[in-house]
Design a protein around this motif. Structure first.
Motif, short mmCIF file in Angstrom:
data_model
loop_
_atom_site.label_atom_id
_atom_site.label_comp_id
_atom_site.label_asym_id
_atom_site.label_seq_id
_atom_site.Cartn_x
_atom_site.Cartn_y
_atom_site.Cartn_z
N GLU A 1 -40.58 2.40 -8.10
CA GLU A 1 -40.07 1.48 -9.09
C GLU A 1 -41.36 0.55 -9.72
OE1 GLU A 1 -37.07 1.47 -10.67
OE2 GLU A 1 -37.03 3.31 -9.15
N ASP A 2 -42.57 1.31 -9.65
CA ASP A 2 -43.97 0.49 -9.88
C ASP A 2 -44.27 0.67 -11.22
OD1 ASP A 2 -44.45 -1.29 -7.41
OD2 ASP A 2 -44.62 1.20 -6.69
N ASP A 3 -44.85 -0.31 -11.86
CA ASP A 3 -45.54 -0.06 -13.16
C ASP A 3 -46.69 0.94 -12.69
OD1 ASP A 3 -43.82 -1.54 -14.38
OD2 ASP A 3 -45.18 -3.24 -14.67
N ASP B 1 -43.04 -1.26 -22.41
CA ASP B 1 -42.58 -0.25 -21.77
C ASP B 1 -43.75 0.84 -21.66
OD1 ASP B 1 -40.09 -0.82 -20.55
OD2 ASP B 1 -39.41 -0.80 -22.78
N PHE C 1 -51.15 -5.64 -20.48
CA PHE C 1 -50.25 -5.04 -20.04
C PHE C 1 -49.41 -5.97 -19.12
CE2 PHE C 1 -47.31 -2.09 -17.64
CZ PHE C 1 -46.89 -1.40 -18.45
N GLU C 2 -49.84 -6.38 -18.12
CA GLU C 2 -49.24 -7.20 -17.27
C GLU C 2 -48.74 -8.33 -17.84
OE1 GLU C 2 -51.63 -5.95 -13.17
OE2 GLU C 2 -52.49 -7.58 -14.56
N LEU D 1 -50.38 3.36 -19.81
CA LEU D 1 -49.73 2.42 -18.99
C LEU D 1 -48.16 2.55 -19.32
CD1 LEU D 1 -52.62 0.76 -19.97
CD2 LEU D 1 -52.03 -0.57 -17.81
N PHE D 2 -47.36 2.49 -18.31
CA PHE D 2 -45.78 2.77 -18.37
C PHE D 2 -45.26 1.59 -17.26
CE2 PHE D 2 -47.53 7.12 -19.40
CZ PHE D 2 -47.15 7.16 -20.76
N THR D 3 -44.06 1.36 -17.73
CA THR D 3 -43.06 0.54 -16.87
C THR D 3 -41.97 2.09 -16.29
OG1 THR D 3 -41.21 0.20 -18.43
CG2 THR D 3 -43.17 -1.43 -18.10
N THR D 4 -41.31 1.75 -15.79
CA THR D 4 -40.05 2.66 -15.26
C THR D 4 -39.38 3.27 -16.17
OG1 THR D 4 -38.43 1.15 -14.63
CG2 THR D 4 -40.04 1.62 -12.86
N MET E 1 -49.39 -2.65 -9.32
CA MET E 1 -49.54 -1.53 -10.34
C MET E 1 -50.26 -0.56 -9.34
SD MET E 1 -50.96 -1.24 -13.97
CE MET E 1 -50.06 -2.12 -14.90
N ARG F 1 -45.85 -6.96 -20.80
CA ARG F 1 -44.96 -6.07 -20.16
C ARG F 1 -44.19 -5.24 -21.41
NH1 ARG F 1 -42.28 -6.35 -15.89
NH2 ARG F 1 -42.41 -3.97 -16.00
#
Length: 364
Positions: A98-100, A127, A121-122, A173-176, A1, A125
């Protein structure tokens, strides 16, 4: 991350201090606010940090460096103008890849860190994950509306008529998935790309958005009153110690730290308080919740619940409280009666203060 730290804002609510410096570098307990942010991220195991910078880029680069002193690697990402938090995500697209990532506002202060939020979050998961806290005036913040199960159903940015008292604080916190969201939204009425609009887009598209309501201490240090309150909170955890010189005619009460090279003579200091390296305090009173930075001179004066930045002098004045005094400021007495003073003084200023109508007894 990875982490994306926003350090490009103008700090309009801290003017005149921020006319000549970055708001993220104003010290709390003699350490820049931005340092606390970096330390919080590193403590959570996030060491790859992208830092959004603007007009104060040079000062921030000189102070933070490459991040090695914190056990981190800092990559600087210029932003021409502060056009919203979602715009910062757009600007940082290549760095984030492409990282969180966790996005952290560089002037926000969270006691207790973000370790729990990151681990959750990890594990789950979603979004997006946001931190919320209850505030007295929600109209100053992004506001979240939750359903009966506690899920986020709606976000509003600085609403005139808030329907909730849950403010979105400056840690996300975000994903792609967020990259599609920030491209899909339009500027708000303020002319900015709002991160709350991007998160609302994720909700509307069926993406998972989690929230955590925190009871831990949090502050946005964007105003003088908030900055002084954070300074007070940090000083409450101060480890006392004397690495400078304190003469026999002086008295230290409570949690007081005197940093290397500082000298205290014929003075009384009541903690929690910190006296910076190379500072000279003579015939004065320093009261609780006061931070005096390095290389200052305090003579025949009283200061309480205040922050004094590096290289400033306060000489022969009565009482100063609830004040933020910038770098290399000179404050001296002038003619005329006055019993107390409240100051917000920009860097390189000179201020004359009227003395008390009677001379106070010397402090011993």
């Amino acid at each position: 991350m990875k982490a994306l730290v926003l350090a490009g804002g103008t700090g309009s609510r801290l003017r005149p201090i921020t006319h000549t410096g970055a708001k993220q570098l104003v010290p709390v307990a003699n350490k820049p606010i931005l340092f606390y942010v970096i330390e919080t991220l590193v403590d959570a195991g996030i060491t790859d940090i992208g830092m959004i910078v603007g007009a104060t880029e040079e000062e921030i680069r000189a102070t933070v460096g490459d991040g090695g002193d914190f056990g981190a690697k800092v990559t600087y990402i210029p932003q021409d103008r502060p056009l919203g938090l979602a715009h910062a995500v757009l600007v940082a697209r290549d760095y984030l890849a492409e990282d969180d990532f966790v996005m952290f506002l560089g002037d926000n202060f969270v006691v207790g860190g973000i370790n729990g939020l990151v681990r959750e979050f990890e594990a789950e998961r979603p979004d997006a994950a946001i931190m919320l806290t209850r505030v007295k005036d929600p109209s100053d913040y992004g506001v979240a509306v939750l359903d009966t199960q506690g899920q986020v159903v709606r976000l509003e940015e600085k609403p005139r008529n808030p329907v909730s008292d849950l403010a979105v604080i400056g840690v996300y916190l975000f994903t792609t998935a967020v990259h599609q969201a920030v491209r899909a939204i339009s500027p708000s009425a303020r002319g900015e790309l709002e991160i709350t609009d991007a998160i609302q887009w994720l909700i509307d598209q069926g993406h998972a958005v989690r929230s955590t309501v925190i009871g831990n201490y949090w502050k946005d240090t964007g105003s003088v009153s908030e900055l002084l309150e954070v300074n007070r909170a940090v000083l409450e955890t101060l480890e006392p110690g004397v690495d400078g010189t304190v003469d026999k005619e002086s008295e230290l009460i409570g949690r007081v730290r005197v940093e290397p090279g500082a000298t205290v003579s014929r003075s009384r200091i009541v903690g929690p308080a910190v006296i910076g390296a190379g500072t000279k305090v003579t015939g004065s009173y320093i009261g609780p919740w006061t931070s005096v930075d390095r290389d200052c001179v305090i003579t025949a004066s009283e200061i309480e619940y205040s922050i004094v930045l590096a290289g400033s002098s306060v000489e022969g004045v009565g009482r100063i409280e609830s004040s933020l005094i910038g770098k290399e400021v000179r404050i001296t007495r002038s003619a005329g009666p006055c019993r107390t003073h409240r100051l917000i003084v920009g860097d390189h200023s000179k201020v004359q203060i009227t003395p008390l109508s009677h001379s106070p007894e010397p402090l011993t």
